[in-house]
Scaffold this motif. Sequence first.
Motif: not given
Length: 257
Positions: A66, A69-70, A73, A96-98, A100-102, A121
């Motif tokens: 994850n 991927t983040s 992105r 950026e949502d990416s 957030h998930y990073l 995820i």
Amino acid sequence: MSEQSQQAGDTGPPKGIPALKAHITANKVDVALWGIRVLTVLCTIGYVLPVFNNPMSAFYKALLGNAATSALRLHQRIPAREISLSREFVARFFLEDSAHYLFYSLIFMNVAPSLLILTPIFLFALLHAASYSLTILDTLGQNSMWVARLLISLVEFQSRNILRAAALAEIVLLPLVVLMALFGYCSLLTPFVYYYFVTWRYASRRNPYTRNTFRELRVLAERSAAKPGLPAFVRDGLLAAVRLSCRLAPPVEPAPQ
């Protein structure tokens, strides 16, 4: 006439393995994202069904997938030439949502494994991997792997429910992380950091599902509290939870037109 009919029947680019190789060469980052998402899905399955893998290892590999991927992105959304230490860049970065998930992966790297942590995820990876798998199958040919196409269609048909489930998992994780901190399964700092993640998701411009799910939970809690015969302490607890959530909710800026 035969040449003309053949040209008329040629309605698109060539299909098959050569076309797939050309597609991979032209779309290296997108294909890499697809591959990492597929691995994230497989690692999550490996955590739930540890047939070939150590479940602990599969859990942290899914988080790493994850994070990768983040990061990719973010590389697509914010080119390296635009990176700076200005306040404007930092503000844009956290929109950026990416991003957030990073941070999501970083938050849970030192936390006791839990399936609920992997749920958001996994669902995002499943949805995006399925979507790009259809692009790859189209490159191979319209009639290739119809069983896989059927499964992908089922995933895409449930895309709204998948996004709602991911948002619900993000929300439910907040009280769970608080309990984990109290019982020593994670750092006492983790709930505070995770709270900021939830506020970022609540204020997201690209994905309103977390905000909408909060609203649905609020309506459900208020309706439940209004039911006759409900014990007073349950009613007071529900309304107190609603008030606390409303107080902690960040202001939401309107999405740019």
